[in-house]
Design a protein around this motif. Structure first.
Motif, PDB file in Angstrom:
ATOM      1  N   THR A  87      -8.737   6.420   7.729  1.00  0.00           N
ATOM      2  CA  THR A  87      -9.172   5.185   7.073  1.00  0.00           C
ATOM      3  C   THR A  87      -8.892   4.021   7.995  1.00  0.00           C
ATOM      4  O   THR A  87      -7.875   3.998   8.702  1.00  0.00           O
ATOM      5  CB  THR A  87      -8.456   4.962   5.730  1.00  0.00           C
ATOM      6  OG1 THR A  87      -8.863   3.689   5.180  1.00  0.00           O
ATOM      7  CG2 THR A  87      -6.943   4.961   5.893  1.00  0.00           C
ATOM      8  N   THR A 145     -10.857   7.499  -2.950  1.00  0.00           N
ATOM      9  CA  THR A 145     -12.311   7.669  -2.916  1.00  0.00           C
ATOM     10  C   THR A 145     -12.683   8.592  -1.764  1.00  0.00           C
ATOM     11  O   THR A 145     -12.340   8.325  -0.606  1.00  0.00           O
ATOM     12  CB  THR A 145     -12.997   6.304  -2.731  1.00  0.00           C
ATOM     13  OG1 THR A 145     -12.588   5.429  -3.770  1.00  0.00           O
ATOM     14  CG2 THR A 145     -14.506   6.464  -2.741  1.00  0.00           C
ATOM     15  N   ARG A 188     -12.625  -4.462  -1.113  1.00  0.00           N
ATOM     16  CA  ARG A 188     -12.094  -4.158  -2.444  1.00  0.00           C
ATOM     17  C   ARG A 188     -12.596  -5.178  -3.437  1.00  0.00           C
ATOM     18  O   ARG A 188     -12.992  -6.286  -3.093  1.00  0.00           O
ATOM     19  CB  ARG A 188     -10.570  -4.122  -2.411  1.00  0.00           C
ATOM     20  CG  ARG A 188      -9.918  -5.401  -1.969  1.00  0.00           C
ATOM     21  CD  ARG A 188      -8.446  -5.205  -1.626  1.00  0.00           C
ATOM     22  NE  ARG A 188      -7.664  -4.715  -2.732  1.00  0.00           N
ATOM     23  CZ  ARG A 188      -6.796  -5.465  -3.416  1.00  0.00           C
ATOM     24  NH1 ARG A 188      -6.637  -6.741  -3.104  1.00  0.00           N
ATOM     25  NH2 ARG A 188      -6.104  -4.955  -4.403  1.00  0.00           N
ATOM     26  N   GLN A 196      -4.622   4.486  -8.260  1.00  0.00           N
ATOM     27  CA  GLN A 196      -5.982   5.012  -8.288  1.00  0.00           C
ATOM     28  C   GLN A 196      -6.049   6.294  -7.470  1.00  0.00           C
ATOM     29  O   GLN A 196      -5.202   6.574  -6.631  1.00  0.00           O
ATOM     30  CB  GLN A 196      -6.981   3.984  -7.689  1.00  0.00           C
ATOM     31  CG  GLN A 196      -7.096   2.674  -8.453  1.00  0.00           C
ATOM     32  CD  GLN A 196      -6.008   1.696  -8.073  1.00  0.00           C
ATOM     33  OE1 GLN A 196      -5.557   1.686  -6.944  1.00  0.00           O
ATOM     34  NE2 GLN A 196      -5.570   0.884  -9.046  1.00  0.00           N
ATOM     35  N   ASN A 222      -9.307   0.816   6.641  1.00  0.00           N
ATOM     36  CA  ASN A 222      -9.158  -0.332   5.745  1.00  0.00           C
ATOM     37  C   ASN A 222      -8.068  -0.116   4.710  1.00  0.00           C
ATOM     38  O   ASN A 222      -8.229  -0.419   3.537  1.00  0.00           O
ATOM     39  CB  ASN A 222     -10.487  -0.666   5.065  1.00  0.00           C
ATOM     40  CG  ASN A 222     -11.122   0.577   4.433  1.00  0.00           C
ATOM     41  OD1 ASN A 222     -10.419   1.489   3.986  1.00  0.00           O
ATOM     42  ND2 ASN A 222     -12.443   0.619   4.407  1.00  0.00           N
ATOM     43  N   VAL A 282       0.858  -1.178   0.000  1.00  0.00           N
ATOM     44  CA  VAL A 282       0.000   0.000   0.000  1.00  0.00           C
ATOM     45  C   VAL A 282       0.901   1.237   0.000  1.00  0.00           C
ATOM     46  O   VAL A 282       1.678   1.452   0.928  1.00  0.00           O
ATOM     47  CB  VAL A 282      -0.932   0.020   1.220  1.00  0.00           C
ATOM     48  CG1 VAL A 282      -1.812   1.267   1.197  1.00  0.00           C
ATOM     49  CG2 VAL A 282      -1.784  -1.244   1.254  1.00  0.00           C
ATOM     50  N   HIS A 284      -2.511  -0.327  -4.279  1.00  0.00           N
ATOM     51  CA  HIS A 284      -2.650  -1.451  -3.361  1.00  0.00           C
ATOM     52  C   HIS A 284      -1.955  -2.698  -3.895  1.00  0.00           C
ATOM     53  O   HIS A 284      -2.135  -3.789  -3.336  1.00  0.00           O
ATOM     54  CB  HIS A 284      -4.135  -1.767  -3.106  1.00  0.00           C
ATOM     55  CG  HIS A 284      -4.802  -0.770  -2.215  1.00  0.00           C
ATOM     56  ND1 HIS A 284      -5.477   0.343  -2.707  1.00  0.00           N
ATOM     57  CD2 HIS A 284      -4.901  -0.679  -0.863  1.00  0.00           C
ATOM     58  CE1 HIS A 284      -5.958   1.054  -1.704  1.00  0.00           C
ATOM     59  NE2 HIS A 284      -5.633   0.451  -0.564  1.00  0.00           N
ATOM     60  N   PHE A 318      -8.856   2.182   1.361  1.00  0.00           N
ATOM     61  CA  PHE A 318      -9.914   1.942   0.378  1.00  0.00           C
ATOM     62  C   PHE A 318     -11.059   2.925   0.564  1.00  0.00           C
ATOM     63  O   PHE A 318     -11.627   3.417  -0.414  1.00  0.00           O
ATOM     64  CB  PHE A 318     -10.421   0.500   0.499  1.00  0.00           C
ATOM     65  CG  PHE A 318      -9.460  -0.510  -0.023  1.00  0.00           C
ATOM     66  CD1 PHE A 318      -9.268  -0.678  -1.388  1.00  0.00           C
ATOM     67  CD2 PHE A 318      -8.717  -1.298   0.836  1.00  0.00           C
ATOM     68  CE1 PHE A 318      -8.374  -1.609  -1.875  1.00  0.00           C
ATOM     69  CE2 PHE A 318      -7.828  -2.229   0.359  1.00  0.00           C
ATOM     70  CZ  PHE A 318      -7.636  -2.386  -1.000  1.00  0.00           C
ATOM     71  N   THR A 319     -11.403   3.200   1.812  1.00  0.00           N
ATOM     72  CA  THR A 319     -12.423   4.214   2.084  1.00  0.00           C
ATOM     73  C   THR A 319     -11.909   5.120   3.188  1.00  0.00           C
ATOM     74  O   THR A 319     -11.114   4.713   4.034  1.00  0.00           O
ATOM     75  CB  THR A 319     -13.754   3.567   2.526  1.00  0.00           C
ATOM     76  OG1 THR A 319     -13.551   2.823   3.732  1.00  0.00           O
ATOM     77  CG2 THR A 319     -14.300   2.663   1.439  1.00  0.00           C
ATOM     78  N   PRO A 372      -7.526  -6.784   4.373  1.00  0.00           N
ATOM     79  CA  PRO A 372      -7.708  -5.634   3.473  1.00  0.00           C
ATOM     80  C   PRO A 372      -8.599  -5.948   2.282  1.00  0.00           C
ATOM     81  O   PRO A 372      -9.146  -5.043   1.658  1.00  0.00           O
ATOM     82  CB  PRO A 372      -6.274  -5.321   3.011  1.00  0.00           C
ATOM     83  CG  PRO A 372      -5.384  -5.980   3.997  1.00  0.00           C
ATOM     84  CD  PRO A 372      -6.119  -7.171   4.506  1.00  0.00           C
ATOM     85  N   SER A 373      -8.766  -7.219   1.982  1.00  0.00           N
ATOM     86  CA  SER A 373      -9.546  -7.578   0.794  1.00  0.00           C
ATOM     87  C   SER A 373     -11.044  -7.503   1.027  1.00  0.00           C
ATOM     88  O   SER A 373     -11.820  -7.671   0.094  1.00  0.00           O
ATOM     89  CB  SER A 373      -9.177  -8.996   0.353  1.00  0.00           C
ATOM     90  OG  SER A 373      -9.510  -9.935   1.359  1.00  0.00           O
TER      91      SER A 373
END
Length: 1481
Positions: A1141, A1076, A1263, A1073, A1143, A1040, A1066, A1146-1147, A1259-1260
């Motif tokens: 965050t 978000t 996602r 990316q 996670n 990450v 990731h 991711f968010t 972590p998955s």
């Protein structure tokens, strides 16, 4: 020690055949007995009796306080008994011949002993060996050190634990599979033994020592056992300590030592030593490297970890430590400290056995771990030890041992040489000057080389000491030594015989017997006048003495001498003879009171009082012609109480030692009902910080006492549950830097006024160190957690080896240099080895001012010159660069004359490598600008001969170098490079593409697995003018990565204003990316920007005021905090808010408005933030990871500059540093204590996860791709809503749930390929692809042509798609390797991986809120970036500190600069100076 002697006789026994014993008696010297005139007078000589045996004894055991002795012949399997102290011998009655395998006495009942056989039928005596009865057990005995364990209470002498073993043959392999079980009896095996527990290694009664007193149930048993579901072959991880008070019927407890889960496993050994129960565990925590930890209890309930000074050369490992003879008020442990097993360090504990201090280093140990250390019998505090004077040379294998003996009178607190006699027994002088005891003292052979059984030096005879040794500079070999005697406890000595002798005491020392221990002899010598004279006695046979002994308390007048006679000199084949010596009757009367005198122990050495009392004994006056005769009555020690002094007190609970004071570890816990209410001025009675050492008997005088309770303000007490406490301290000037000792609550602070302050309790209280000194800076030892150094402007410096609990003064060979980047270099394996860089000849005449390097191998006690005119010297070996530990590297100027700081290119800087501690030197390069170690590489920046350009030279072994190769357009002479942190089997490299001021950016490249080829990962990545990059990896989860990119590169060149956006990967840079954004802010309102262009952007490394404030923490996986904004681009810092965050990015959610500093505490159970935009009087904290925030006001408004906690992020105490807006010249420290928020500790139960406070998270879970690096990995972390604290709770390591099939995310673009708009990898314009590698690895059946893709090195995916494989080709039958393979292998050592690089800043140690001077620590596998940039050529990273001298100011450490770790700016211009050199860890 009896174990050693027993082993020695086992060896003898193996060399001898089985035998039948006979004996004959004779009164040699009895001619005098025929004369009637002597019948009523004392005998003039002793009597002796001879008894012959065929084998030597495996054990010769006296029943305590009796005349009965057993002779156990382990070779033949027989036991003999003598009931008259060895004069007459008979085979025991009741034990069949040739069956005895082990003799074990009952330690608490002198009537009972056991003889074990190799079967299940054994034998017991209850009348001291006169008769024996058999008993049966279900299993054969396990011949270990704890085959039988006994209960110490007299009423329960029949309580015995039996360790049995059962082996079954494996029908498949034919080998035996064995397991042990423990049985118990309550009636000495008269009842049927019952199974206590299966799969055990050892069991003991808690009541197994008279000194180990506690209030637990009298039947309490501890067992080292393996878990029931463990495999047949037990792993150490399945070993636990179990406890039961009902023989494991209903009560079955796991002792967790205050830990939980995995860390309470790994029990290796346990035992009772004096009043301590000690358990050794294998440290199963991550990075422990096989070390062990000790847990100690004095009450069977409360366990504490034994804390040792963390010197890197004295670590607890299996079979590398020995618990030596200990007192009832301290525990002594010797730890192997060198590669050689014969060198150790002796540590002595406090009264509860938990904190140890170094008592003596370089102690001498035998190969079996027995240590040359012994106390005198019954005399508190007095003992002898041997240490190795040339330990370094011995460890290197270049010299023989040089042993020296020292003596202590205060339980090891201090040591001194033994004062020798001035002349030998013939009044001849010795060969050395006895007036100089540093070079001529008495040295004695000790425990590591035993020549007898029993105590080595002393017995119960008060003050009488005998030893074999030499008066010399070092101890002579045994066969060259002589025999010495002291009558005053070792204060004075005299030589009593030339040559080495065995010796023994009788009649409380009034009889002493010695026998030749170098050769066969036919006589002994004895003294009956306290060693004034020695008489010779012919024993009638010539023998080689093997042992000389008497009853254990040395109160008898009869002795036993065991010897080996020559061939044909014995009775038949019986060559071993017991000589019984009887001195009874040689004195005509028994001593009365007028013959006795008081003798004070330690009286001659100013150490009379130990543990609050003096000691004195009655003993016979010198010259009195009488015998004591009180057989079996030990001389009684008479205490005489001393007045209490400071030494009789130690730190109370919740207090820690700081120099000569005890300071609070934080707010003091108080009883319920105290300090109730909010009335100002409330007080309570609290601890003074001291308590009387348990067991101390000192006499208290009238008046105030050191441990009296004191009146304290309730504001200083620990708050009631749910509240927060704080304390404010104002420094006299502004703070320049601060640093925590790693794994400690102690920190140091440096101010701009050349003062250094210390707090031993995380900032609760502060103490200025050496106020009279001008202290320029401090260094933390790079490899030893507890060592640090304070520097003055002269040769005097101060150091600590115990985490600043105490400081010592030392002298360096020269004042610290102001011309070099680093003052001290540290050795990774030997913490005492240092290299000092100092200025020489830099007085008023600066003509020859230069820098010299000196080395010490004894932590500064002595120094040797290494090299003159140097820029830096260092040990070549590093934590990962495993080269010859005796290799040293120096940057040394060619011409060693003149003023060094004026040198230019006319006097080049050469690189010299010296082996054998720099004694054998070799010049490697003619001109360099610097060197560094990076991972397993040694990197050298060499000036290319005949040019002004640079080459990078790389070595894997410190001897051979090769030049690094780079792509054509990325030569060192035209680009700036920054090597970034990586832990995923690839190297990230930032290549500057635009260095226009205000418009700096570059391309992020990523290597293949061996660092040879690099492909583009992301372009337009932001950097600043200094070369630092907005790049950061998440700690704890590999792959990450967050970066900021410049979206207006062409415009920024003109406007000098960059527009930044944040990207996240990731899959370790394989794809990127946008972040978000959350849908709503922390107030619940929608963001005004809500189209697809709006994303979350975060301020990165280049914009932080404190670069150590990383997004993530090693203690809480998946969590990140950052300052940023939702929009089309990154907003200014003061227009940003705080985001979180849970996670791994991711968010995200906005947790608070405005920019804040943050800190993680207690593994994430508490997060603290503080306003970073303007002065504030409060902090915000959350215990549910941002769902709810509370405010705590600490009083005055401050502009906060730092928020920190201990490096491991596992404390609930924080330190806030700032200044008042009205006065920015003085720093203010605010201690914040959140530990009373909850007193409930979190529960982790891996067997019942539904009922604990942790979750298994991956972590998955949030996602699209269910896998990261080809696996689904799960982590334990605290449930967000759990109201509990984590503390020292051990969390299991991440576990791989499953391996995944390969997908697109497991691949990245190959070298010279880039992604197009469709996301496909294509060949870059004008670039050429790499040729295919036709190598075949291992059992490969095919090799594949290269494609535009390559597999991410870290990925563990299996099967699935493989876009990295082109057309397949069959491998040759012999699995041949192609030419490209060999080309790659040749250049791996000096590939792009090793491009001008240095150690990363890592989170396992010094991080936010910490500064170290200097550093070469290695830390955890994930951490923030570390960079290397060129100005204008390149920057090479080195461990060190800025040593820029500022008039009337301290040496300013790294907080003043925006660096993470050692940056060295290298100027090409010969007149340019080094700009700065810093260490930011």
């Amino acid at each position: 020690m009896q174990a050693i002697w027993g082993l020695a006789f086992v060896v003898f026994g193996l060399l001898s055949p089985s035998f039948d014993a006979t004996h004959r008696s004779g009164i040699l010297g009895a001619v005098s007995g025929l004369l009637p005139s002597l019948a009523v007078h004392a005998k003039t000589a002793p009597e002796n009796t001879l008894t012959y045996f065929e084998n030597p004894p495996t054990r010769l055991y006296y029943f305590d306080d009796t005349t009965t002795v057993l002779y156990f012949d382990g070779t033949a399997g027989d036991v003999y008994i003598s009931e008259d102290e060895g004069k007459n011998w008979n085979i025991v009655d009741g034990i069949p011949r040739e069956e005895a395998a082990m003799l074990i006495e009952h330690p608490f009942d002198n009537r009972i002993a056991f003889v074990l056989t190799k079967t299940t039928k054994h034998y017991k005596t209850t009348d001291r060996g006169r008769t024996w009865r058999s008993f049966n057990v279900p299993m054969s005995p396990a011949f270990s050190g704890a085959t039988l364990a006994f209960h110490a209470e007299p009423a329960k002498s029949g309580y015995v634990l039996y360790q049995g073993i059962k082996c079954e043959r494996d029908s498949w392999w034919g080998a035996s599979v064995c397991h042990e079980e423990t049985f118990y009896t309550k009636d000495g095996f008269a009842d049927e033994p019952q199974v206590l527990l299966k799969d055990t290694a050892k069991c003991i009664f808690a009541h197994s020592s008279k000194d180990f007193s506690h209030t637990e149930h009298s039947d309490l048993i501890f067992c080292q056992a393996f878990e029931a579901d463990a495999e047949e072959v037990h792993s150490i991880e399945s070993s636990r300590l179990l406890a039961s008070s009902d023989f494991f019927k209903e009560d079955r407890r796991i002792v967790d030592f205050g830990l939980s889960g995995r860390l309470s496993r790994g029990v290796m050994a346990m035992g009772v030593v004096s009043k301590f129960l000690v358990v050794a565990l294998r440290d199963l925590s991550e990075g422990a490297n096989g070390e062990m930890v000790l847990y100690v209890t004095v009450d069977s309930k409360n366990w504490a970890k034994a804390h040792f000074p963390h010197a890197s050369n004295a670590k607890l490992r299996e079979k590398s430590y020995t618990i030596v003879e200990s007192t009832t008020h301290s525990l002594a442990i010797d730890v192997q400290s060198h590669t050689s097993r014969n060198i150790g360090t002796l540590f002595v504990s406090n009264s509860n056995g938990t904190y140890f201090v170094e008592a003596l280093r370089d102690t001498h140990r035998s190969d079996a771990g027995y240590v040359d250390f012994e106390d005198l019998v019954n005399i508190d505090g007095v003992g002898f030890a041997n240490y190795i004077q040339n330990a370094r040379e011995v460890d290197a294998g270049t010299a023989n041992l040089k042993l020296k003996t020292v003596m202590t009178y205060d339980d090891g607190s201090s040591w001194s040489p033994i004062k020798p006699p001035t002349r030998d027994m013939h009044e001849r002088p010795y060969g050395c000057d006895t007036n100089d005891i540093t070079k001529c003292s008495l040295h004695l052979h000790s425990i590591s080389d035993p020549h007898n059984i029993g105590r080595v030096f002393s017995s119960t005879a008060p003050g009488f000491v005998l030893g074999v040794g030499s008066v010399s500079e070092y101890l002579f070999p045994y066969e060259q030594s002589d025999t010495y005697f002291s009558r005053d406890g070792g204060a004075t000595w005299k030589q009593v015989r030339h040559g080495a002798h065995k010796y023994e005491f009788g009649d409380q020392g009034n009889i002493m017997v010695i026998v030749n221990d170098e050769d066969y002899d036919n006589h002994i010598r004895y003294s009956i006048d306290s060693g004034v004279s020695w008489q010779k006695f012919d024993i009638g046979i010539k023998l080689r003495a093997m042992l000389l002994t008497t009853i254990p308390d040395s109160t008898s007048q009869k002795f036993v001498l065991l010897g080996l006679v020559g061939r044909g000199q014995g009775e038949g084949d019986k060559r071993y003879v017991i000589v019984h010596l009887d001195f009874a009757g040689m004195r005509s009367r028994q001593c009365d009171e007028t013959d006795m005198e008081k003798w004070y122990a330690r009286g001659a050495n100013n150490h009379e009082c130990i543990m609050g009392h003096k000691q004195w004994f009655w003993r016979r006056k010198l010259g009195r012609d009488c015998y004591i005769g009180n057989k079996f009555k030990d001389p009684e020690s008479h205490p005489e109480r001393c007045e209490c002094i400071d030494a009789d007190f130690e730190c109370d609970y919740n207090y820690v030692r700081e120099g000569d004071k005890c300071v609070s570890a934080g707010p003091e816990p108080i009883p319920a009902g105290v300090c109730v209410g909010d009335t100002p001025g409330l007080t309570y009675q609290g601890s003074s910080g001291y308590r009387l050492v348990p067991g101390n008997t000192c006499k208290r005088l009238s008046g105030p006492q050191k441990d009296d309770l004191v009146t304290k303000d309730c504001a200083q007490a620990q708050p009631v549950e749910g509240n927060v406490a704080h304390q404010t301290f104002k420094f006299p000037t502004k703070l320049a830097s601060h640093v925590y000792f790693r794994k400690s609550t102690t920190l140091l602070v440096q101010l701009y006024d050349s003062t250094i302050w210390q707090s031993s309790n995380e900032g609760w209280t502060w103490k200025q160190l050496y106020p009279e000194e001008r202290l320029l800076t401090f260094y933390m030892h790079s490899y030893s957690d507890d060592r640090a150094y304070l520097f003055t402007g002269g040769t005097r410096y101060y150091y600590t080896t115990d985490g600043a609990r105490s400081w010592n003064v030392a002298d360096a060979p020269l004042p610290p240099s102001r011309q070099v980047p680093q003052l001290l270099a540290f050795h990774p394996s030997h913490s005492d080895y240092l290299i000092w860089m100092g200025d020489a000849d830099c007085n008023e005449n600066m003509a020859n001012c230069h820098v010299e390097a000196h080395i010490t191998f004894d932590h500064g006690r002595s120094w040797d010159l290494l090299e003159k005119y140097i820029k830096q010297c260092a040990f070549a070996r590093d934590a990962a660069f495993k080269v010859d530990e005796k290799e040293i590297i120096c940057e040394s100027y060619r011409d060693k004359t003149g003023r060094q700081d004026t040198f230019g290119s006319h006097n080049p800087l050469e690189l010299v490598i010296g082996t054998n501690w720099y004694k054998d030197k070799q010049k490697i390069f003619d001109q360099v600008v610097g060197f560094a170690t990076f991972s397993e590489y040694l990197l050298v920046a060499e000036v290319t001969p005949g040019t002004s350009s640079l080459d990078l030279q790389v070595s894997l072994n410190g001897n051979r170098f090769a030049k690094g190769l780079f792509p054509q357009d990325m030569r060192l002479d035209n680009r700036a490079y920054t090597i970034l942190e990586s832990t995923t089997d690839a190297v990230f490299l930032h290549v500057t593409m635009s260095d226009a001021r205000g418009a700096e950016w570059g391309n992020l490249l990523k290597s293949n697995s061996n660092g040879t080829y690099y492909g583009l990962s992301l372009d337009y990545v932001n950097r600043n003018t200094a070369g630092y990059v907005d790049y950061e990896k998440m700690i704890g989860i590999d792959g990450v990565v967050l970066v900021n990119v410049v979206t207006n590169p062409e415009e920024a060149v003109h406007t000098k204003r960059k527009t930044l956006q944040t990207r996240i990967s990731h899959n370790d840079g394989g794809s990127w990316q946008r972040l978000t954004p959350p849908l709503r802010d922390s107030t619940g309102a929608a963001y005004p920007c809500n189209d697809v262009k709006c994303t979350l952007h975060l301020h990165g490394y280049t914009e932080r005021s404190d670069p150590r404030a990383t997004y993530s923490s090693p203690s809480v996986v998946g969590l990140m905090l950052a300052v940023g904004n939702v929009g089309e681009s990154l907003a200014p810092y003061k227009e940003s808010d705080t985001f979180l965050t849970r996670n791994a990015g991711f968010t995200w959610e906005e947790v608070h408005k405005d920019a804040h500093m943050w800190e993680f505490g207690d593994s994430g159970s508490i997060l603290v933030i503080v306003n970073d935009e303007e002065p504030t009087d409060h902090v915000q904290f959350t215990t549910d990871e941002g769902l709810h925030w509370k405010e705590y006001k600490f009083g005055k408004r401050l502009r906060v500059t730092s928020l920190s906690t201990v490096p491991a992020d596992n404390s609930r105490k924080f330190l806030l540093i700032g200044y008042e807006p009205s006065d920015d010249t003085k720093s203010v420290a605010v201690y914040l204590d959140f530990s009373a928020l909850t007193r409930k500790q979190c529960v982790l139960n891996t067997d019942d996860p539904a009922h604990d406070d942790f979750e298994l998270w991956s972590p998955s879970e949030v996602r699209e791709e269910q896998c990261l690096f080809g696996t689904q990995t799960k982590y334990y972390r605290r449930v967000r809503s759990a109201n509990c604290f984590v503390g020292q709770l051990d969390k299991p390591p991440p576990t791989i749930h499953k391996n995944c099939t390969c997908s697109d995310v497991d691949f990245e673009c190959e070298y010279n390929h880039i992604r197009n708009n469709a996301g496909e990898c294509v060949l870059a314009p004008g670039a050429l692809p790499l040729p295919s590698d036709d190598s075949c690895m291992g059992d490969d059946d095919f090799w594949y042509e290269r494609t535009a893709y390559r597999k991410i090195p870290k990925s563990m995916c299996v099967d699935g798609i493989r876009p990295d494989r082109g057309e397949a080709h069959i491998c040759p039958g012999f699995r041949a390797h192609g030419s490209l393979f060999w080309w790659t292998i040749l250049f791996i050592p000096f590939g792009f991986t090793a491009l001008v690089a240095f150690w990363y800043y890592r989170r396992g140690g010094y991080r936010r809120g910490t500064i170290r001077l200097p550093d070469t620590y290695t830390f955890s596998d994930s951490g923030p970036l570390a960079t290397l940039a060129s100005i204008p050529w390149f920057i090479i990273g080195l461990a060190g500190v800025a040593w820029s001298y500022i008039e009337n100011l301290p040496f300013i450490p790294q907080t003043l600069f925006r660096s993470r770790r050692g940056y060295r700016h290298v100027a090409v211009d010969e007149d340019a100076q080094v700009l700065r050199f810093e260490d930011e860890d």
